[in-house]
Design a protein around this motif. Structure first.
Motif, short mmCIF file in Angstrom:
data_model
loop_
_atom_site.label_atom_id
_atom_site.label_comp_id
_atom_site.label_asym_id
_atom_site.label_seq_id
_atom_site.Cartn_x
_atom_site.Cartn_y
_atom_site.Cartn_z
N ALA A 137 0.82 -1.21 0.00
CA ALA A 137 0.00 0.00 0.00
C ALA A 137 0.86 1.26 0.00
O ALA A 137 0.40 2.33 0.37
N GLY A 138 2.09 1.14 -0.43
CA GLY A 138 3.00 2.28 -0.44
C GLY A 138 3.85 2.28 -1.69
O GLY A 138 3.34 2.31 -2.80
N CYS A 139 5.14 2.18 -1.50
CA CYS A 139 6.09 2.29 -2.61
C CYS A 139 6.24 1.00 -3.42
O CYS A 139 6.95 0.98 -4.41
N ARG A 140 5.60 -0.07 -2.98
CA ARG A 140 5.63 -1.37 -3.67
C ARG A 140 7.04 -1.94 -3.80
O ARG A 140 7.40 -2.51 -4.82
N GLN A 141 7.80 -1.78 -2.76
CA GLN A 141 9.17 -2.30 -2.72
C GLN A 141 9.25 -3.44 -1.72
O GLN A 141 8.54 -3.46 -0.71
N TRP A 142 10.15 -4.39 -1.99
CA TRP A 142 10.45 -5.44 -1.03
C TRP A 142 11.47 -4.91 -0.04
O TRP A 142 12.44 -4.25 -0.42
N LEU A 143 11.23 -5.19 1.25
CA LEU A 143 12.12 -4.74 2.31
C LEU A 143 12.62 -5.93 3.12
O LEU A 143 11.91 -6.92 3.29
N VAL A 144 13.83 -5.81 3.62
CA VAL A 144 14.35 -6.74 4.62
C VAL A 144 14.21 -6.00 5.95
O VAL A 144 14.84 -4.96 6.16
N VAL A 145 13.36 -6.52 6.81
CA VAL A 145 13.06 -5.89 8.10
C VAL A 145 13.73 -6.70 9.20
O VAL A 145 13.58 -7.92 9.25
N GLU A 146 14.46 -6.02 10.06
CA GLU A 146 15.10 -6.66 11.20
C GLU A 146 14.17 -6.51 12.40
O GLU A 146 13.94 -5.41 12.88
N ARG A 147 13.59 -7.66 12.84
CA ARG A 147 12.58 -7.65 13.89
C ARG A 147 12.92 -8.67 14.97
O ARG A 147 13.37 -9.77 14.67
N ASP A 148 12.69 -8.30 16.21
CA ASP A 148 12.87 -9.23 17.33
C ASP A 148 11.57 -10.03 17.44
O ASP A 148 10.51 -9.45 17.70
N THR A 149 11.63 -11.33 17.26
CA THR A 149 10.41 -12.16 17.25
C THR A 149 9.79 -12.30 18.63
O THR A 149 8.64 -12.71 18.72
N ARG A 150 10.51 -11.98 19.69
CA ARG A 150 9.95 -12.06 21.04
C ARG A 150 9.12 -10.83 21.40
O ARG A 150 8.10 -10.94 22.06
N THR A 151 9.57 -9.65 20.95
CA THR A 151 8.93 -8.40 21.35
C THR A 151 8.28 -7.67 20.18
O THR A 151 7.58 -6.69 20.40
N HIS A 152 8.54 -8.09 18.97
CA HIS A 152 8.09 -7.43 17.73
C HIS A 152 8.73 -6.07 17.54
O HIS A 152 8.29 -5.29 16.70
N ALA A 153 9.77 -5.76 18.29
CA ALA A 153 10.49 -4.50 18.13
C ALA A 153 11.29 -4.54 16.83
O ALA A 153 12.01 -5.51 16.57
N ILE A 154 11.14 -3.52 16.03
CA ILE A 154 11.83 -3.45 14.75
C ILE A 154 13.04 -2.54 14.90
O ILE A 154 12.92 -1.39 15.32
#
Length: 93
Positions: free
Chosen positions: A60-77
């Protein structure tokens, strides 16, 4: 959850589509046992607890693929970058 798109800025996660693990590399079909290699690639996945790199598509934005670094325990990005800017051998758009 808000994802920091490098192009659009911080956006709500509802604007994105989740793909999965960004650290996987597709196996070479010319290997000695390609059927086993593809079985492991498709079905056998780790379930990490802690920091992890994931692929997200900003539909719903720039239509780009991103690699997101996220902590799976807290969902903190902790960050995001364009997937096309990833190192050679990694998944890119």
């Amino acid at each position: 959850m808000r994802i920091p798109c490098p192009y659009c800025g911080h956006r709500d996660a509802h604007e994105f589509s989740y793909l999965g693990d960004a650290t996987l590399t597709r196996p070479d079909p010319e290997t000695a046992d390609p059927q086993e290699a593809f079985f492991q690639y498709v079905y056998l996945r780790e379930n990490p607890a802690g920091p992890h790199e994931e692929l997200w598509y900003h539909a719903a934005g720039c239509r780009q693929w991103l690699v997101v670094e996220r902590d799976t325990r807290t969902h903190a990005i902790s960050g995001a970058r364009f997937a096309r800017a990833s190192k050679a051998g990694e998944v890119t758009s």
